[in-house]
Design a protein around this motif. Sequence first.
Motif, short mmCIF file in Angstrom:
data_model
loop_
_atom_site.label_atom_id
_atom_site.label_comp_id
_atom_site.label_asym_id
_atom_site.label_seq_id
_atom_site.Cartn_x
_atom_site.Cartn_y
_atom_site.Cartn_z
N UNK A 199 0.83 -1.20 0.00
CA UNK A 199 0.00 0.00 0.00
C UNK A 199 0.87 1.26 0.00
N UNK A 200 1.88 1.28 0.87
CA UNK A 200 2.73 2.47 0.98
C UNK A 200 3.49 2.72 -0.31
N UNK A 201 4.01 1.67 -0.92
CA UNK A 201 4.77 1.82 -2.16
C UNK A 201 3.88 2.29 -3.30
N UNK A 202 2.67 1.77 -3.37
CA UNK A 202 1.75 2.17 -4.44
C UNK A 202 1.37 3.65 -4.30
N UNK A 203 1.12 4.09 -3.07
CA UNK A 203 0.79 5.50 -2.83
C UNK A 203 1.96 6.40 -3.23
N UNK A 206 2.31 6.66 -7.26
CA UNK A 206 1.41 7.54 -8.01
C UNK A 206 1.67 9.00 -7.65
N UNK A 207 1.94 9.29 -6.38
CA UNK A 207 2.21 10.68 -5.99
C UNK A 207 3.48 11.20 -6.67
N UNK A 208 4.52 10.37 -6.73
CA UNK A 208 5.77 10.79 -7.34
C UNK A 208 5.65 10.89 -8.85
N UNK A 213 7.16 12.94 -13.56
CA UNK A 213 7.18 12.27 -14.87
C UNK A 213 6.54 13.19 -15.92
N UNK A 214 7.26 13.53 -17.00
CA UNK A 214 6.75 14.50 -17.98
C UNK A 214 5.66 13.93 -18.88
N UNK A 215 4.46 13.88 -18.32
CA UNK A 215 3.25 13.47 -19.03
C UNK A 215 2.20 14.53 -18.76
N UNK A 216 1.50 14.95 -19.82
CA UNK A 216 0.50 16.00 -19.69
C UNK A 216 -0.83 15.54 -20.28
N UNK A 217 -1.91 16.14 -19.78
CA UNK A 217 -3.21 15.82 -20.35
C UNK A 217 -3.93 17.10 -20.78
N UNK A 218 -4.70 16.93 -21.84
CA UNK A 218 -5.53 18.01 -22.35
C UNK A 218 -6.99 17.59 -22.19
#
Length: 229
Positions: A199-203, A206-208, A213-218
């Motif tokens: 659980x701790x690693x998964x949280x 996603x937060x990191x 990570x250079x990903x963007x959404x439109x």
Amino acid sequence: MKLKVLFFARLKELVGQEIIEIDIDPPSKIGELWKLLCERYPQLKTAESNVIFSQNQEFAGPQAELHEGDELAVFPPVSGGCGDSEAVLRADAEGNVIQIIHSPIPIELLIAQLSQPGNGAVVVFSGIVRDNTGGRKTRFLEYEAYVPMALRKMYEIGRALKQKWDIDRVGMVHRLGRLEIGEASIVIVVTSSHRKAAFAACQYAIDTLKSIVPIWKKEYYDDGEVWVG
């Protein structure tokens, strides 16, 4: 010296190009290159207070020295987001799966590949495209990435997880392109002997990911669209 400059998301639209080559006198720093870019493309000044740089796929500040042949990327803060389903099955030597694809993410297949008989916990996070943002109706999303750097940072996150927690395998799969409401844009899977570490690693993952990570959404609405971040 000659440099390659890549633009992403809104900045790509402001410049009207994704990649340019530019000459600058040495010695020079990234901040000086940015001033030169703003002179050539005055419309970039509208984004001046909200710009991030990378140098050869590593984050860099305005004071970083430039060198002949450097690849510079200029982009807004990440969105905090040709393949097929078989691409998800490509694991590294340790059995981890880190991928960026353009097709739907086969979540069950990913879980099955990462799970081992000794696992007492398999924690899954799935980021889903919702139908609204702040009460505004969303039609669909489009995701774009600086893929080489994004994968590099995702692998860094995976290594960090194993240093911080006693876990087994890690899966991080992000989808690019157009996504409809209800589709998964990111799936993270962490397997471990015990649930607390998973659980701790998964949280953390996603937060990191949402931070570095250079990903963007439109986001597309009935009355327009906007880059998030």
